[in-house]
Enzyme design. Structure first.
Site, PDB file in Angstrom:
ATOM      1  N   ARG A  66      33.345  18.015  19.678  1.00 17.75           N
ATOM      2  CA  ARG A  66      32.497  17.144  20.541  1.00 17.75           C
ATOM      3  C   ARG A  66      32.502  15.773  20.379  1.00 17.75           C
ATOM      4  O   ARG A  66      31.946  14.805  21.001  1.00 17.75           O
ATOM      5  CB  ARG A  66      30.923  17.758  20.372  1.00 17.75           C
ATOM      6  N   GLU A 103      27.679  22.124   6.670  1.00 16.78           N
ATOM      7  CA  GLU A 103      26.343  22.710   6.599  1.00 16.78           C
ATOM      8  C   GLU A 103      26.453  24.120   6.532  1.00 16.78           C
ATOM      9  O   GLU A 103      25.699  25.035   5.976  1.00 16.78           O
ATOM     10  CB  GLU A 103      25.396  21.968   7.684  1.00 16.78           C
TER      11      GLU A 103
HETATM   12  P1  AMP Z   1      28.318  17.752   8.771  1.00 17.50           P
HETATM   13  O1  AMP Z   1      29.887  17.701   8.299  1.00 17.50           O
HETATM   14  O2  AMP Z   1      27.599  18.960   8.040  1.00 17.50           O
HETATM   15  O3  AMP Z   1      27.796  16.321   8.908  1.00 17.50           O
HETATM   16  O4  AMP Z   1      28.364  18.331  10.285  1.00 17.50           O
HETATM   17  C1  AMP Z   1      28.581  17.719  11.194  1.00 17.50           C
HETATM   18  C2  AMP Z   1      29.509  18.563  12.421  1.00 17.50           C
HETATM   19  O5  AMP Z   1      29.059  19.697  12.410  1.00 17.50           O
HETATM   20  C3  AMP Z   1      29.441  17.888  13.479  1.00 17.50           C
HETATM   21  O6  AMP Z   1      30.430  17.648  14.212  1.00 17.50           O
HETATM   22  C4  AMP Z   1      28.410  18.441  14.490  1.00 17.50           C
HETATM   23  O7  AMP Z   1      28.904  18.847  15.751  1.00 17.50           O
HETATM   24  C5  AMP Z   1      28.456  19.937  13.723  1.00 17.50           C
HETATM   25  N1  AMP Z   1      26.822  20.142  13.405  1.00 17.50           N
HETATM   26  C6  AMP Z   1      26.455  20.405  12.247  1.00 17.50           C
HETATM   27  N2  AMP Z   1      25.117  20.887  12.119  1.00 17.50           N
HETATM   28  C7  AMP Z   1      24.787  20.742  13.599  1.00 17.50           C
HETATM   29  C8  AMP Z   1      23.499  21.196  14.064  1.00 17.50           C
HETATM   30  N3  AMP Z   1      22.463  21.492  13.295  1.00 17.50           N
HETATM   31  N4  AMP Z   1      23.393  20.901  15.406  1.00 17.50           N
HETATM   32  C9  AMP Z   1      24.696  20.598  15.804  1.00 17.50           C
HETATM   33  N5  AMP Z   1      25.885  20.260  15.635  1.00 17.50           N
HETATM   34  C10 AMP Z   1      25.892  20.181  14.155  1.00 17.50           C
END
Ligand code: AMP
Length: 180
Positions: A66, A103
């Site tokens: 994305r 996450e």
């Molecule tokens: P992070 O590495 O935990 O900051 O997660 C970021 C990546 O995971 C991004 O590329 C987001 O597209 C996706 N992502 C993580 N959590 C979510 C969420 N709750 N909703 C949508 N996309 C998420």
């Protein structure tokens, strides 16, 4: 209500919450409803450009998939190049790789080792849809630095404040249009 806050409220109303995706307990911020709406997508890009157009940016680095959606129109508007940060095995030339916690699970990302070879110390902005735990942005920042780029900041459509992803990003300037 200012024009800007009305625009942000419109974007907020179009983003869809999907509970328990991809795992129980995660509320997934689904931006497909926003990017398929021509007015909402243009509004989001315009709001990003308003906040970023005073910065000297040579490249926009974007994690798949994305991040690509936001990076291309922003790079076009800001006069920057696009640097793809991808899952292993997708980039065709020699890569640098980094594994990190998410996450939900863990992941590995890669960048072309010569991504910035044409410019000394380029300024690189990291762009993605959501800043959650910050693992993806941090891994992207580490890859950009390893490839010789100077990370100038991180821009995301959505910051999930309760996950405190910015604490991973050692004081980098963060532009987030929406906070939850
Ligand atoms: P992070 O590495 O935990 O900051 O997660 C970021 C990546 O995971 C991004 O590329 C987001 O597209 C996706 N992502 C993580 N959590 C979510 C969420 N709750 N909703 C949508 N996309 C998420």
């Amino acid at each position: 209500m200012t024009v800007r806050s009305k625009k942000l409220a419109m974007l907020d109303s179009i983003i869809r919450d999907i509970p328990d995706f991809p795992k129980p307990g995660i509320v997934f911020k689904d931006i497909t409803t926003l990017i398929s709406n021509p007015l909402a997508f243009k509004t989001a890009i315009d709001l990003f450009v308003e906040q970023l157009d005073d910065q000297d940016i040579d490249f926009i680095a974007c994690p798949e998939a994305r991040g690509f959606v936001w990076a291309a129109p922003l790079a076009y508007q800001l006069g920057a190049g696009v640097t793809l940060v991808r899952k292993p095995g997708k980039l065709p030339s020699a890569t640098l790789q980094h594994t990190f916690d998410l996450e939900y699970g863990s992941d590995t990302l890669a960048i072309h080792a010569d991504a910035f070879a044409e410019k000394d110390n380029p300024n690189v902005l990291i762009v993605d849809d959501v800043l959650a735990t910050g693992g993806t942005a941090k891994a992207t920042a580490d890859l950009v630095a390893a490839a010789g780029g100077q990370v100038s900041g991180v821009a995301v459509l959505i910051e999930l404040d309760f996950l405190d992803g910015r604490s991973q990003l050692s004081g980098l300037p963060i532009t987030a249009l929406l906070h939850y």
